[in-house]
Design an enzyme around this catalytic site. Structure first.
Site, short mmCIF file in Angstrom:
data_model
loop_
_atom_site.label_atom_id
_atom_site.label_comp_id
_atom_site.label_asym_id
_atom_site.label_seq_id
_atom_site.Cartn_x
_atom_site.Cartn_y
_atom_site.Cartn_z
CB THR A 87 -33.20 -4.01 4.98
OG1 THR A 87 -33.03 -3.58 3.64
CG2 THR A 87 -32.75 -5.45 5.14
CE LYS A 162 -31.37 -5.39 1.25
NZ LYS A 162 -30.73 -4.61 0.21
CE LYS A 237 -31.29 -3.07 8.88
NZ LYS A 237 -32.02 -2.00 8.23
P1 NAD Z 1 -31.00 6.48 6.99
O1 NAD Z 1 -30.59 6.27 8.41
O2 NAD Z 1 -30.22 7.41 6.13
O3 NAD Z 1 -32.55 6.92 6.91
C1 NAD Z 1 -33.52 6.53 7.83
C2 NAD Z 1 -34.35 7.78 8.14
O4 NAD Z 1 -35.44 7.41 8.97
C3 NAD Z 1 -33.56 8.86 8.90
O5 NAD Z 1 -33.60 10.08 8.17
C4 NAD Z 1 -34.29 8.97 10.24
O6 NAD Z 1 -34.32 10.29 10.76
C5 NAD Z 1 -35.67 8.48 9.86
N1 NAD Z 1 -36.44 7.99 10.99
C6 NAD Z 1 -36.06 7.14 11.97
N2 NAD Z 1 -37.08 6.90 12.82
C7 NAD Z 1 -38.14 7.64 12.37
C8 NAD Z 1 -39.47 7.81 12.80
N3 NAD Z 1 -39.93 7.21 13.90
N4 NAD Z 1 -40.28 8.63 12.08
C9 NAD Z 1 -39.83 9.26 10.98
N5 NAD Z 1 -38.57 9.14 10.51
C10 NAD Z 1 -37.74 8.34 11.19
O7 NAD Z 1 -31.02 5.01 6.34
P2 NAD Z 1 -31.04 4.65 4.77
O8 NAD Z 1 -29.65 4.42 4.30
O9 NAD Z 1 -31.92 5.60 4.07
O10 NAD Z 1 -31.71 3.19 4.84
C11 NAD Z 1 -33.11 3.04 5.04
C12 NAD Z 1 -33.44 1.56 4.95
O11 NAD Z 1 -33.06 1.07 3.66
C13 NAD Z 1 -32.70 0.69 5.97
O12 NAD Z 1 -33.59 -0.29 6.43
C14 NAD Z 1 -31.56 0.11 5.18
O13 NAD Z 1 -31.12 -1.13 5.69
C15 NAD Z 1 -32.18 -0.03 3.81
N6 NAD Z 1 -31.24 0.00 2.69
C16 NAD Z 1 -30.25 0.94 2.64
C17 NAD Z 1 -29.37 0.94 1.56
C18 NAD Z 1 -28.26 1.96 1.47
O14 NAD Z 1 -27.37 1.81 0.62
N7 NAD Z 1 -28.26 3.02 2.29
C19 NAD Z 1 -29.51 -0.01 0.54
C20 NAD Z 1 -30.56 -0.94 0.60
C21 NAD Z 1 -31.41 -0.92 1.68
#
Ligand code: NAD
Length: 288
Positions: A87, A162, A237
């Site tokens: 997102t 979204k 966010k």
């Molecule tokens: P998270 O922080 O658990 O995962 C993100 C991952 O990206 C981390 O493991 C981090 O180490 C990795 N990362 C960051 N920079 C990086 C890079 N340069 N190269 C490689 N890896 C890298 O977050 P999440 O909860 O998995 O959410 C991911 C996305 O999905 C976000 O944009 C969030 O808004 C969206 N989202 C999350 C949810 C939820 O319930 N968690 C629901 C819908 C949407």
């Protein structure tokens, strides 16, 4: 179809795991987290992206997506699709779309709804922005990771869908919680409140599927000490992204703005950080 997956966090890890379980040839990379079983461990983002037909990113925000795109676009094979499921703000999505197009690559933004539970169960909803052909080519992957994929239009429209959805979600969660607190104060039991509203015109996903008070309705984070689920920080966010988009489009979104302010105060000053977004109920309940 060969897939690369970058960003194996709370969402990306189970999504990649489900692709591997469906026998997709998949290589993964994360700066911190290890690859799940069945996913080949790449040594870098470039290594995960090279020679892949589709590269999926699931990263925290627009800055991360843009910086990973700068790294991987030159390494991707001609005609491959970059599928960003994070997102992010609409401008970042469009910027990556233009860079991909310039590099003779395809780009689809497809943020998801359904949270970690949906990612684990393979029941996410994808809202996709990009060319119709690319959407069609991605459908087998959407089918594995989710139960519904909607083609919203051109690049960027997935992100628009979204943030509009989550602006509604944030606002309905707040009003559902304040109504429960009001009913408490006026002497209506929480069980009867749920029974009536969930089958009346005040029903919503927040009430019916994710009831924010404990021991009422289906099992939800409220029954688990408000452990996320969908964290209040992530709701904030998304509400901020909605406000940025509203300002850029000169759209009047007074309720969305108020929801943003209420979650901001909850997360930054009232102990809401790290809790599920439905814990906003505690803010109103504490005032009883
Ligand atoms: P998270 O922080 O658990 O995962 C993100 C991952 O990206 C981390 O493991 C981090 O180490 C990795 N990362 C960051 N920079 C990086 C890079 N340069 N190269 C490689 N890896 C890298 O977050 P999440 O909860 O998995 O959410 C991911 C996305 O999905 C976000 O944009 C969030 O808004 C969206 N989202 C999350 C949810 C939820 O319930 N968690 C629901 C819908 C949407």
């Amino acid at each position: 179809m060969k897939v690369g997956f970058i960003g194996l966090g709370n969402m990306g890890e189970p999504m990649a795991r489900n692709l591997a379980a469906a026998n997709i040839d998949i290589a993964g990379y994360d700066i911190v987290r290890a690859c799940p079983e069945g996913v080949k461990s790449a040594s870098s983002a470039v290594d995960a992206a090279a020679n892949r037909d589709v590269v999926i990113t699931m990263l925290p925000d627009g800055e991360a997506v843009k910086s990973v795109a700068v790294e991987i676009l030159p390494a991707m094979k001609s005609g491959a699709i970059l599928l960003d499921c994070s997102t992010v703000d609409i401008d970042s999505a469009l910027e990556v779309y233009v860079s991909a197009k310039t590099a003779n690559l395809r780009f689809v933004d497809a943020p998801v709804s359904g949270g970690v539970g949906g990612a684990v169960a393979g029941s996410l909803t994808f809202m996709a922005g990009g060319a119709e052909d690319d959407f069609k080519n991605l459908e087998p992957l959407f089918d594995i990771m989710g139960s519904k994929a909607v083609h919203c239009g051109e690049a960027g429209t997935g992100q628009i869908a979204k943030i509009c959805n989550n602006m509604i979600l944030g606002a309905t969660m707040i009003v559902t919680c304040e109504a429960f607190a009001l009913a408490d104060r006026l002497g209506l039991s929480r069980e009867r409140m749920f029974e009536v509203v969930s089958t009346s015109s005040g029903y919503s996903w927040s009430m019916n599927a994710y009831c924010p008070v404990p021991s009422v309705g289906p099992t939800s984070p409220a029954d688990n000490g408000y452990r996320p689920g969908f964290a209040a920080d992530l709701m904030l966010k998304d509400l901020r992204l909605a406000q940025i988009a509203a300002a850029s489009a000169s759209a009047d979104t007074p309720v969305g703005r108020l929801a943003n302010d209420i979650y901001e105060s909850f997360v930054e000053n009232e102990g809401g950080s790290g809790k599920d977004f439905s814990a906003i109920f505690l803010k109103f309940a504490e005032k009883l």
